[in-house]
Enzyme design. Structure first.
Site: not given
Ligand code: GLN
Length: 304
Positions: A65, A68, A192, A240, A258
């Site tokens: 993430s 992003k 994505y 988050y 993650v």
């Molecule tokens: N690729 C992961 C997902 O879509 C990214 C989530 C994350 O890093 N929090 O679940």
């Protein structure tokens, strides 16, 4: 400052490698579940370009993430404020992959960092192009920001997530059902999953984050106003439903993934990247957060 920073980083790396509780690796993506969790790395680039690191700073990890932030910068560059007609800018107070909130809010994601919002952002970056062209732009942006071409997508991680990404498919199809996806769900999600699978070292990530420090630092990627706004979103939504706790403990704008990485910015001062694959209950790196807290405290770095 350089000597002090070096000492602090070495102390943090030494203390944390004796930890008893490393958290829990992400298990919903099999390739990430296989990463040994007892690993730690940290790197700091200060505004004058000096780089200091400690721990396994040469090991590449899955950015997930954290990418992003870069796709958001690209989407805003491509379509300006139009993105905000499709995604909100409020902290979610819910899990990063929550489905219930998206339904309650009629397919309008809370922010560009929860999965639903990031899928819409990627959809905006894709904009009718072939996924490989959008991915080339995303990878190109990160390489330019880091001034390092040796940054790549790990195809096995992307495949692993595609095969097990049922929740993200659910989010994408729900977005499509609400008319909030311009491209076919498979195409947007493929893009994505692939940008989430970009991997780099903490040093490369800290370098890629320099443009967020402020005007005149690192390669110029976006306007100073946009830098401030990206930092505001990282501060309020980057962790988050752990964003409030991170702001309280660390006090810096930051984005987690993650894969166990965190990118944090000390506006006007430095870019910090940390990695430890074990996560806390919100899906943020457990020891990574502890390291950020210790570093911010020791260096007296905070936006507050
Ligand atoms: N690729 C992961 C997902 O879509 C990214 C989530 C994350 O890093 N929090 O679940």
């Amino acid at each position: 400052m350089a000597q002090r920073l070096k000492t602090v980083l070495n102390e943090i790396a030494a203390d944390l490698s004796d930890s008893h509780d490393w958290g829990k690796v992400a298990d919903y993506i099999p390739e990430l579940a296989a990463v040994p969790k007892e690993q730690f790395a940290i790197a700091v680039i200060t505004k004058d370009g000096q780089c200091h690191s400690a721990g396994s700073a040469q090991v590449r990890f899955s950015a997930q993430s954290i990418t992003k932030v870069f796709t958001l910068a690209i989407a805003l560059g491509r379509s300006g404020d139009q993105l905000w007609q499709r995604v909100d800018r409020e902290p979610s107070g819910d899990a990063f992959n929550s489905i219930v909130q998206l339904e309650q809010e009629n397919g309008h994601p809370r922010n560009p960092f929860v999965n639903a919002g990031a899928i819409v952002t990627t959809d905006e970056v894709l904009a009718g192009r072939a996924p490989k062209d959008a991915l080339a732009e995303i990878l190109g942006f990160i390489r330019t920001a880091a001034e390092d071409d040796d940054i790549h997508i790990n195809k096995s991680v992307a495949k692993s997530e595609t095969e097990h990404g049922h929740r993200n498919f659910a989010l994408a199809h729900f977005l499509a059902s609400c008319g909030n996806l311009k491209n076919p769900p498979d195409m947007t999600l493929g893009t994505y999953f692939h940008h989430c699978a970009i991997e780099l070292t903490v040093t490369q990530l800290a370098k890629a984050g320099r443009f967020l420090i402020g005007p005149g630092v690192g390669p110029k990627m976006v306007s100073p106003e946009r830098v401030r706004r990206l930092n505001a979103l990282m501060m309020t939504c980057g962790h988050y439903d752990g964003s409030g706790d991170f702001a309280y403990r660390v006090g810096l704008p930051a984005k987690s993934g993650v894969g166990g990485g965190i990118l944090a910015i000390v506006p006007g001062q430095a870019s910090i990247a940390v990695w430890s694959p074990g996560l806390d209950q919100n899906g943020n790196s457990k020891l990574g957060t502890e390291a950020m807290q210790r570093l911010a405290h020791a260096m007296n770095w905070s936006v507050f």
